[in-house]
Scaffold this active site. Structure first.
Site, PDB file in Angstrom:
ATOM      1  CE  LYS A  38     -26.407 -12.455 -10.943  1.00 41.91           C
ATOM      2  NZ  LYS A  38     -26.536 -13.770 -11.569  1.00 41.91           N
TER       3      LYS A  38
ATOM      4  CG  ASP B  70     -24.649 -14.213 -14.644  1.00 45.62           C
ATOM      5  OD1 ASP B  70     -23.634 -14.587 -15.263  1.00 45.62           O
ATOM      6  OD2 ASP B  70     -24.909 -14.595 -13.480  1.00 45.62           O
TER       7      ASP B  70
ATOM      8  CE  LYS C  89     -21.819 -17.612 -14.166  1.00 43.09           C
ATOM      9  NZ  LYS C  89     -23.163 -17.151 -13.761  1.00 43.09           N
TER      10      LYS C  89
ATOM     11  CG  ASP D  96     -20.688 -23.250 -28.638  1.00 44.93           C
ATOM     12  OD1 ASP D  96     -19.873 -23.830 -29.387  1.00 44.93           O
ATOM     13  OD2 ASP D  96     -21.853 -23.642 -28.476  1.00 44.93           O
TER      14      ASP D  96
ATOM     15  CB  THR E  94     -17.170 -19.345  -6.237  1.00 42.35           C
ATOM     16  OG1 THR E  94     -18.524 -19.178  -6.633  1.00 42.35           O
ATOM     17  CG2 THR E  94     -16.434 -18.050  -6.445  1.00 42.35           C
TER      18      THR E  94
ATOM     19  NE  ARG F 169     -29.613 -16.375  -1.867  1.00 43.34           N
ATOM     20  CZ  ARG F 169     -28.866 -17.463  -1.769  1.00 43.34           C
ATOM     21  NH1 ARG F 169     -29.413 -18.597  -1.349  1.00 43.34           N
ATOM     22  NH2 ARG F 169     -27.581 -17.441  -2.078  1.00 43.34           N
TER      23      ARG F 169
HETATM   24  O1  C5P Z   1     -28.638 -14.226  -3.184  1.00 37.27           O
HETATM   25  P1  C5P Z   1     -27.179 -13.965  -3.419  1.00 37.27           P
HETATM   26  O2  C5P Z   1     -26.755 -12.570  -3.030  1.00 37.27           O
HETATM   27  O3  C5P Z   1     -26.297 -15.040  -2.832  1.00 37.27           O
HETATM   28  O4  C5P Z   1     -27.050 -14.035  -5.026  1.00 37.27           O
HETATM   29  C1  C5P Z   1     -25.815 -13.925  -5.633  1.00 37.27           C
HETATM   30  C2  C5P Z   1     -25.971 -13.951  -7.127  1.00 37.27           C
HETATM   31  O5  C5P Z   1     -24.667 -14.010  -7.707  1.00 37.27           O
HETATM   32  C3  C5P Z   1     -26.711 -15.160  -7.681  1.00 37.27           C
HETATM   33  O6  C5P Z   1     -27.330 -14.751  -8.909  1.00 37.27           O
HETATM   34  C4  C5P Z   1     -25.604 -16.147  -7.970  1.00 37.27           C
HETATM   35  O7  C5P Z   1     -25.923 -17.054  -8.983  1.00 37.27           O
HETATM   36  C5  C5P Z   1     -24.490 -15.210  -8.429  1.00 37.27           C
HETATM   37  N1  C5P Z   1     -23.143 -15.734  -8.269  1.00 37.27           N
HETATM   38  C6  C5P Z   1     -22.643 -16.144  -7.043  1.00 37.27           C
HETATM   39  N2  C5P Z   1     -21.372 -16.612  -6.943  1.00 37.27           N
HETATM   40  C7  C5P Z   1     -20.608 -16.660  -8.011  1.00 37.27           C
HETATM   41  C8  C5P Z   1     -21.072 -16.249  -9.261  1.00 37.27           C
HETATM   42  C9  C5P Z   1     -22.369 -15.770  -9.349  1.00 37.27           C
HETATM   43  O8  C5P Z   1     -23.340 -16.078  -6.048  1.00 37.27           O
HETATM   44  N3  C5P Z   1     -19.367 -17.072  -7.896  1.00 37.27           N
END
Ligand code: C5P
Length: 238
Positions: A32, A59, A61, A64, A122, A213
């Protein structure tokens, strides 16, 4: 069904992203990339990652007026992302225009992306929705926008792990649920407030787990990804 894993490469650093993509090639189901990378490196940066031969969830998003979003989808289509998303808050006509533009990619011999909607970020609490004049709970708004998304050609939504149950029940089996906020048991939650393990999200009905992560900060990214995949496979075979 075993959930797929897409690894979030949350870096604007092209060398670092390329290195991660190389290490993860064949170890996860897709990558992603988001605004921070794409705004910095555009189509050239995208193609460098696509060289790793893995599906990509772009991603961005998009949000417009319908014509502008449709043009953006047309502009992105030659990159052939596997998944592409728009904000459901852009409304019915915007989502329909995006879905139609994506479908037209196949007329030009391109692989059309699966189109997803983002419902409620979220980061927004009920009080934030009320301040924007949106009544009810975030969950009600998520379900309302998911229904609107489906009616207007979207093939799934990005949702929090805690929304999987309700969305699966309301939207049926064919609607794709893409779920971030995933942490293997015992791992650092970082800035995520409400997390779920890969197995919990899979058993709730997630189609794709977006994991950043927990993989990218591991000493051995491939091993971390393989361990998660093994857990999912073990559960899927139960
Ligand atoms: O490092 P981690 O597993 O927390 O990364 C989650 C990924 O999902 C990041 O790219 C974050 O921006 C994305 N994301 C999120 N929560 C959301 C929508 C997208 O963590 N509600």
């Amino acid at each position: 069904m075993q959930a797929e894993i897409y690894c979030a490469l949350d870096t604007p650093d092209i060398g670092q992203a390329e290195n991660m993509a190389r290490q993860l090639s064949g170890q996860v189901d897709g990558l992603k990339i988001g605004m921070e990378y794409f705004y910095a490196h555009g189509a050239i940066g995208y193609r460098k990652l696509a060289d790793a031969q893995m599906p990509i969830f772009l991603d961005l998003k998009l949000h417009d007026i319908p014509n502008t979003v449709a043009q953006a989808v047309h502009a992105l289509a030659p990159l052939e992302p596997r998944l592409l998303n728009v904000h459901g808050g852009g409304g019915a006509a915007m989502m329909r225009a995006a879905a139609d533009a994506a479908a037209q990619a196949s007329d030009s011999g391109l692989a059309a992306p699966t189109m997803l909607a983002v419902t409620v970020l979220t980061s927004l609490a009920e009080s934030d929705l009320h301040a924007m004049g949106i009544k009810g709970t975030p969950r009600e708004q998520v379900l309302r926008l998911a229904e609107l998304a489906r009616t207007n050609g979207m093939q799934g939504v990005v949702c929090s792990a805690h929304e999987i149950d309700a969305l699966r029940a309301e939207m049926g089996d064919d609607f794709k649920l893409i779920v971030p906020g995933i942490r293997p048991a015992g791992s650092d939650a970082h800035d995520q407030k409400r997390v779920m393990t890969p197995q919990q999200a899979q058993s709730a009905g997630a189609d794709i787990l977006v994991i950043g992560r927990a993989i990218t900060e591991a000493d051995n990214m491939a091993a971390a990804a393989q361990a998660i995949k093994a857990d999912l496979a073990a559960q899927d075979g139960d």
